[in-house]
Design a protein around this motif. Structure first.
Motif, PDB file in Angstrom:
ATOM      1  N   ASP A 263      39.576  41.605  52.544  1.00  0.00           N
ATOM      2  CA  ASP A 263      39.640  43.146  52.764  1.00  0.00           C
ATOM      3  C   ASP A 263      40.946  43.371  53.277  1.00  0.00           C
ATOM      4  OD1 ASP A 263      36.776  43.502  51.856  1.00  0.00           O
ATOM      5  OD2 ASP A 263      36.171  43.431  54.030  1.00  0.00           O
ATOM      6  N   ILE A 264      41.871  42.442  53.526  1.00  0.00           N
ATOM      7  CA  ILE A 264      43.045  42.634  54.050  1.00  0.00           C
ATOM      8  C   ILE A 264      44.102  43.104  52.838  1.00  0.00           C
ATOM      9  CG2 ILE A 264      45.186  41.553  55.024  1.00  0.00           C
ATOM     10  CD1 ILE A 264      43.158  39.688  56.769  1.00  0.00           C
ATOM     11  N   THR A 265      44.919  44.184  53.262  1.00  0.00           N
ATOM     12  CA  THR A 265      45.728  44.917  52.236  1.00  0.00           C
ATOM     13  C   THR A 265      47.091  44.605  52.410  1.00  0.00           C
ATOM     14  OG1 THR A 265      45.804  46.915  53.843  1.00  0.00           O
ATOM     15  CG2 THR A 265      44.044  46.745  52.066  1.00  0.00           C
TER      16      THR A 265
ATOM     17  N   GLY B 121      41.181  53.549  53.163  1.00  0.00           N
ATOM     18  CA  GLY B 121      41.274  53.859  51.921  1.00  0.00           C
ATOM     19  C   GLY B 121      41.997  53.448  50.587  1.00  0.00           C
ATOM     20  N   THR B 122      42.367  52.280  51.017  1.00  0.00           N
ATOM     21  CA  THR B 122      43.262  51.904  49.773  1.00  0.00           C
ATOM     22  C   THR B 122      42.802  50.203  49.736  1.00  0.00           C
ATOM     23  OG1 THR B 122      45.447  51.342  48.610  1.00  0.00           O
ATOM     24  CG2 THR B 122      45.322  50.946  51.153  1.00  0.00           C
ATOM     25  N   THR B 123      42.808  49.753  48.303  1.00  0.00           N
ATOM     26  CA  THR B 123      42.775  48.231  48.238  1.00  0.00           C
ATOM     27  C   THR B 123      43.906  47.721  47.765  1.00  0.00           C
ATOM     28  OG1 THR B 123      41.917  48.603  46.191  1.00  0.00           O
ATOM     29  CG2 THR B 123      40.130  48.687  47.884  1.00  0.00           C
ATOM     30  N   GLU B 124      44.980  48.459  47.648  1.00  0.00           N
ATOM     31  CA  GLU B 124      46.194  47.895  47.094  1.00  0.00           C
ATOM     32  C   GLU B 124      46.851  47.037  48.120  1.00  0.00           C
ATOM     33  OE1 GLU B 124      48.949  50.833  46.091  1.00  0.00           O
ATOM     34  OE2 GLU B 124      47.736  51.881  44.566  1.00  0.00           O
ATOM     35  N   ARG B 125      47.287  45.769  47.743  1.00  0.00           N
ATOM     36  CA  ARG B 125      47.923  44.721  48.335  1.00  0.00           C
ATOM     37  C   ARG B 125      49.665  45.018  48.572  1.00  0.00           C
ATOM     38  NH1 ARG B 125      43.022  44.913  48.738  1.00  0.00           N
ATOM     39  NH2 ARG B 125      41.993  42.631  48.837  1.00  0.00           N
TER      40      ARG B 125
ATOM     41  N   VAL C 109      42.971  40.185  61.856  1.00  0.00           N
ATOM     42  CA  VAL C 109      43.402  38.498  61.414  1.00  0.00           C
ATOM     43  C   VAL C 109      42.200  38.331  60.570  1.00  0.00           C
ATOM     44  CG1 VAL C 109      43.051  36.420  62.504  1.00  0.00           C
ATOM     45  CG2 VAL C 109      44.245  38.043  64.039  1.00  0.00           C
ATOM     46  N   PRO C 110      42.467  37.485  59.650  1.00  0.00           N
ATOM     47  CA  PRO C 110      41.695  36.957  58.711  1.00  0.00           C
ATOM     48  C   PRO C 110      40.232  36.314  59.551  1.00  0.00           C
ATOM     49  CG  PRO C 110      43.621  36.326  57.987  1.00  0.00           C
ATOM     50  CD  PRO C 110      43.797  36.896  59.373  1.00  0.00           C
ATOM     51  N   ARG C 111      39.271  36.754  59.352  1.00  0.00           N
ATOM     52  CA  ARG C 111      38.341  36.248  60.138  1.00  0.00           C
ATOM     53  C   ARG C 111      37.913  34.800  59.996  1.00  0.00           C
ATOM     54  NH1 ARG C 111      32.884  39.459  58.808  1.00  0.00           N
ATOM     55  NH2 ARG C 111      34.026  41.046  60.151  1.00  0.00           N
ATOM     56  N   GLU C 112      38.270  34.409  58.732  1.00  0.00           N
ATOM     57  CA  GLU C 112      37.958  32.925  58.422  1.00  0.00           C
ATOM     58  C   GLU C 112      39.065  32.137  59.151  1.00  0.00           C
ATOM     59  OE1 GLU C 112      37.154  35.280  54.689  1.00  0.00           O
ATOM     60  OE2 GLU C 112      38.400  35.407  56.420  1.00  0.00           O
ATOM     61  N   ALA C 113      40.390  32.488  59.455  1.00  0.00           N
ATOM     62  CA  ALA C 113      41.287  31.957  60.107  1.00  0.00           C
ATOM     63  C   ALA C 113      40.917  31.715  61.468  1.00  0.00           C
ATOM     64  CB  ALA C 113      42.692  32.499  59.927  1.00  0.00           C
ATOM     65  N   ALA C 114      40.383  32.972  62.186  1.00  0.00           N
ATOM     66  CA  ALA C 114      40.058  32.689  63.436  1.00  0.00           C
ATOM     67  C   ALA C 114      38.918  31.842  63.670  1.00  0.00           C
ATOM     68  CB  ALA C 114      39.287  34.192  63.816  1.00  0.00           C
ATOM     69  N   VAL C 115      37.844  31.722  62.732  1.00  0.00           N
ATOM     70  CA  VAL C 115      36.913  30.643  63.103  1.00  0.00           C
ATOM     71  C   VAL C 115      37.323  29.327  63.034  1.00  0.00           C
ATOM     72  CG1 VAL C 115      34.834  29.831  61.941  1.00  0.00           C
ATOM     73  CG2 VAL C 115      35.086  32.184  62.037  1.00  0.00           C
ATOM     74  N   ARG C 116      38.269  29.053  62.007  1.00  0.00           N
ATOM     75  CA  ARG C 116      39.169  27.689  61.661  1.00  0.00           C
ATOM     76  C   ARG C 116      39.882  27.477  63.397  1.00  0.00           C
ATOM     77  NH1 ARG C 116      40.211  29.403  56.564  1.00  0.00           N
ATOM     78  NH2 ARG C 116      42.385  30.043  57.338  1.00  0.00           N
TER      79      ARG C 116
END
Length: 257
Positions: A189-191, A248-252, A154-161
């Motif tokens: 960092d989410i792909t 191992g990848t940064t592709e979205r 989960v996006p960390r920022e969304a969890a904090v909100r």
């Protein structure tokens, strides 16, 4: 069509963290096999129905369109400071180490000819010891089997909100909000971001199958009851996307297969 093996720590985790994605994959014609590491039961030989949560998981899997459910055979390790003794006939997951459960998972992946393995992020989501174990087990099983791995997060920022709001409503506590600042994965960092809006209702029904958790005491159970009962259209803007990272990848991407 591909075969997906999704490892989760406890019954109900699959509905919370990846239920929409599993339903979407199943609806797309992929074979989805759900593997649960533990039975989700904390008590010992005094537990009146030690397989209750596994049966509830079967019901949740039906709602999501999952083809098959398998249990690795371990017991819930709990989330408190102390690790309870092993119940009769079962070893708590964190006492099993990594290699043995990873071998079991890799054997399932090889047997099924899996194209994709799903685990958890490095933080184990919100840090439950069994969730961290699942992260390590899935990583090792991917190495052993050679199957491509993605990790639910989960996006960390969304969890904090979210925790900010639920803390203000007294559904969660201040220390949960503080802890959330280290949970999950930073959004950058989410792909993989998967649109699951058409499957929110299925996710709610699957969550509702876990009656022993939803009807239990405590703030988390209360929050789960609220999410289960609200109209799907109302909560869709909040749970419309499920998130994964691929080591191992940064592709979205907006799809897993």
């Amino acid at each position: 069509m591909g075969t997906v093996v999704a490892l989760n720590a406890h019954p109900d985790d699959e509905s919370i963290f990846m239920g929409g994605t599993l339903a979407k994959l199943a609806a797309g014609g992929h074979r989805v096999v759900l593997v649960v590491a533990t039975d989700g039961m904390m008590r010992g030989d005094d537990e009146p129905d030690p397989r209750r949560r596994l049966r509830e998981l079967d019901g949740a899997a039906t709602e999501l369109g999952v083809t098959e459910v398998r249990w690795l055979g371990y017991a819930d390790s709990g989330h408190g400071r102390d690790l309870h003794p092993d119940p009769p006939g079962r070893v708590r997951l964190v006492r099993a180490g990594v290699d043995e459960p990873a071998e079991r998972l890799a054997a399932i992946a090889r047997e099924l000819g899996a194209d994709l393995l799903i685990g958890y992020d490095e933080q184990g989501g919100y840090g439950h010891r069994d969730h961290v174990a699942v992260h390590r087990i899935a990583r090792r099983a991917a190495e052993l089997s050679g199957v491509r791995l993605v990790e639910a997060t989960v996006p960390r920022e969304a969890a904090v909100r979210l925790l900010t709001v639920t803390t203000q409503l007294r559904l969660t506590r201040d220390h949960d909000l503080d802890a959330a600042r280290t949970w999950f994965t930073p959004a950058a960092d989410i792909t993989h971001r998967i649109d699951v809006r058409p499957f929110v209702a299925a996710k709610q029904r699957a969550l509702g199958a876990h009656r022993s958790e939803i009807n239990g005491p405590g703030r988390v159970a209360r929050l789960m009851r609220i999410l289960r009962r609200l109209p799907a259209w109302l909560i869709a803007p909040v749970v419309r996307t499920e998130h994964f990272i691929e080591p191992g990848t940064t592709e979205r991407s907006d799809r897993l297969l």
